[in-house]
Write a protein that holds these residues in place. Structure first.
Motif, PDB file in Angstrom:
ATOM      1  N   ILE A  50      81.168-127.682   3.137  1.00 40.85           N
ATOM      2  CA  ILE A  50      81.314-128.410   1.869  1.00 40.85           C
ATOM      3  C   ILE A  50      79.980-129.085   1.541  1.00 40.85           C
ATOM      4  O   ILE A  50      79.615-130.081   2.160  1.00 40.85           O
ATOM      5  N   ARG A  51      79.273-128.548   0.580  1.00 40.50           N
ATOM      6  CA  ARG A  51      77.969-129.114   0.230  1.00 40.50           C
ATOM      7  C   ARG A  51      77.905-129.596  -1.214  1.00 40.50           C
ATOM      8  O   ARG A  51      76.868-130.079  -1.655  1.00 40.50           O
ATOM      9  N   LEU A  58      83.237-137.574   3.150  1.00 41.27           N
ATOM     10  CA  LEU A  58      83.074-136.160   3.493  1.00 41.27           C
ATOM     11  C   LEU A  58      81.801-135.918   4.296  1.00 41.27           C
ATOM     12  O   LEU A  58      81.373-134.785   4.454  1.00 41.27           O
ATOM     13  N   CYS A  59      81.225-136.991   4.806  1.00 40.90           N
ATOM     14  CA  CYS A  59      79.961-136.893   5.532  1.00 40.90           C
ATOM     15  C   CYS A  59      80.099-137.425   6.955  1.00 40.90           C
ATOM     16  O   CYS A  59      80.903-138.318   7.216  1.00 40.90           O
ATOM     17  N   SER A  60      79.286-136.890   7.850  1.00 41.49           N
ATOM     18  CA  SER A  60      79.202-137.469   9.192  1.00 41.49           C
ATOM     19  C   SER A  60      78.509-138.821   9.096  1.00 41.49           C
ATOM     20  O   SER A  60      77.750-139.087   8.165  1.00 41.49           O
ATOM     21  N   HIS A  61      78.758-139.687  10.069  1.00 43.00           N
ATOM     22  CA  HIS A  61      78.223-141.060   9.983  1.00 43.00           C
ATOM     23  C   HIS A  61      78.083-141.602  11.398  1.00 43.00           C
ATOM     24  O   HIS A  61      79.064-141.694  12.138  1.00 43.00           O
ATOM     25  N   THR A  62      76.872-141.961  11.788  1.00 44.56           N
ATOM     26  CA  THR A  62      76.688-142.575  13.104  1.00 44.56           C
ATOM     27  C   THR A  62      77.041-144.057  13.048  1.00 44.56           C
ATOM     28  O   THR A  62      77.108-144.659  11.976  1.00 44.56           O
ATOM     29  N   TYR A  87      71.851-131.997   3.485  1.00 47.72           N
ATOM     30  CA  TYR A  87      72.497-132.698   2.367  1.00 47.72           C
ATOM     31  C   TYR A  87      72.883-134.090   2.864  1.00 47.72           C
ATOM     32  O   TYR A  87      73.708-134.221   3.771  1.00 47.72           O
ATOM     33  N   TYR A  88      72.297-135.112   2.260  1.00 48.05           N
ATOM     34  CA  TYR A  88      72.540-136.479   2.696  1.00 48.05           C
ATOM     35  C   TYR A  88      73.498-137.195   1.744  1.00 48.05           C
ATOM     36  O   TYR A  88      73.658-136.808   0.584  1.00 48.05           O
ATOM     37  N   ARG A  89      74.129-138.236   2.242  1.00 48.14           N
ATOM     38  CA  ARG A  89      75.050-139.032   1.423  1.00 48.14           C
ATOM     39  C   ARG A  89      74.363-139.500   0.132  1.00 48.14           C
ATOM     40  O   ARG A  89      73.262-140.033   0.162  1.00 48.14           O
ATOM     41  N   ASP A  90      75.071-139.313  -1.010  1.00 51.17           N
ATOM     42  CA  ASP A  90      74.410-139.616  -2.278  1.00 51.17           C
ATOM     43  C   ASP A  90      75.418-139.876  -3.395  1.00 51.17           C
ATOM     44  O   ASP A  90      75.296-139.327  -4.476  1.00 51.17           O
ATOM     45  N   GLU A  91      76.436-140.702  -3.146  1.00 51.56           N
ATOM     46  CA  GLU A  91      77.364-141.016  -4.236  1.00 51.56           C
ATOM     47  C   GLU A  91      77.105-142.449  -4.684  1.00 51.56           C
ATOM     48  O   GLU A  91      77.616-143.402  -4.126  1.00 51.56           O
ATOM     49  N   ILE A 168      74.819-137.610   7.307  1.00 46.11           N
ATOM     50  CA  ILE A 168      74.541-136.235   6.885  1.00 46.11           C
ATOM     51  C   ILE A 168      75.845-135.552   6.479  1.00 46.11           C
ATOM     52  O   ILE A 168      76.802-135.491   7.247  1.00 46.11           O
ATOM     53  N   CYS A 169      75.846-135.042   5.260  1.00 46.23           N
ATOM     54  CA  CYS A 169      77.053-134.416   4.710  1.00 46.23           C
ATOM     55  C   CYS A 169      77.143-132.933   5.044  1.00 46.23           C
ATOM     56  O   CYS A 169      78.250-132.399   5.171  1.00 46.23           O
ATOM     57  N   GLU A 170      76.004-132.283   5.161  1.00 51.66           N
ATOM     58  CA  GLU A 170      75.991-130.864   5.532  1.00 51.66           C
ATOM     59  C   GLU A 170      74.603-130.513   6.029  1.00 51.66           C
ATOM     60  O   GLU A 170      73.596-131.005   5.517  1.00 51.66           O
TER      61      GLU A 170
END
Length: 202
Positions: A50-51, A58-62, A87-91, A168-170
């Protein structure tokens, strides 16, 4: 917005990925892992295909309060790499935490190597108040098993939250099997050849 990096010693990335070079990160045997996990946003969210959505859910998160944060792609074998797309978080959330990230490749895991023992494909130099692009294509023409995105950057805007954080989302890793080249991953005519045009390396 997408930025295509053009370092002096590397050529630009082709936009043709689908139907071209293999997305190695989507192989069934590939394993993606994080240095830590915040709540339920684990590494699988960075490799679910999902990009088009970069919402934090919808993104991984440390997790917070760690000096280092990383995401590792283990291809489980050696491959000839061409590029890595992140693809980085960007909302409505500027990618401040993505400043100063690096991209390394290695034949050994992040758990048993230091950055000096890996091959550095890219290091972001963005400084506050600027932010890097949220979607970025990085040339990375090396043979490797592990792809590591990492950071030790602690965004000042996060205060009082501390620590390096990755969202990182994808992640997409493009390339071919060893001994192959080009968008169709054809066989090289020599033992080691260019991933782009198949020319033999001396």
């Amino acid at each position: 917005m997408v930025i295509v990096l053009k370092p002096e010693n590397l050529t630009s990335i082709s936009s043709k990925h689908k139907g071209g070079y293999d997305n190695l990160s989507r192989r069934n045997t590939t394993k993606v892992s994080l240095s830590s996990v915040y709540e339920s946003w684990n590494a699988a969210l960075a490799n679910d295909g999902i990009r088009t959505h970069t919402d934090y859910k919808l993104c991984s998160h440390t997790a917070y309060e760690f000096q280092e944060a990383w995401l590792q792609v283990d291809l489980k074998d050696y491959f000839s790499l061409k590029s890595v797309k992140i693809y980085y978080r960007d909302e409505s959330w500027p990618p401040r935490r993505f400043r100063q990230f690096y991209l390394d490749v290695s034949n050994s895991s992040v758990n048993v190597t230091s950055t000096s023992q890996r091959v550095r494909c890219y290091k972001d130099e963005t400084e506050e108040p600027d932010v890097p692009q949220s979607v970025i294509d990085i040339p990375c023409r090396h043979a490797a098993r592990y792809i590591i995105v990492g950071t030790s950057y602690d965004a000042p805007e996060d205060n009082p939250i501390e620590g390096a954080i990755l969202e990182i989302c994808e992640i997409e890793v493009y390339g071919c099997g060893i001994g192959k080249f080009g968008e169709l991953c054809k066989n090289c005519q020599c033992s080691t050849c260019s991933i782009i045009n198949g020319s033999c390396r001396k």
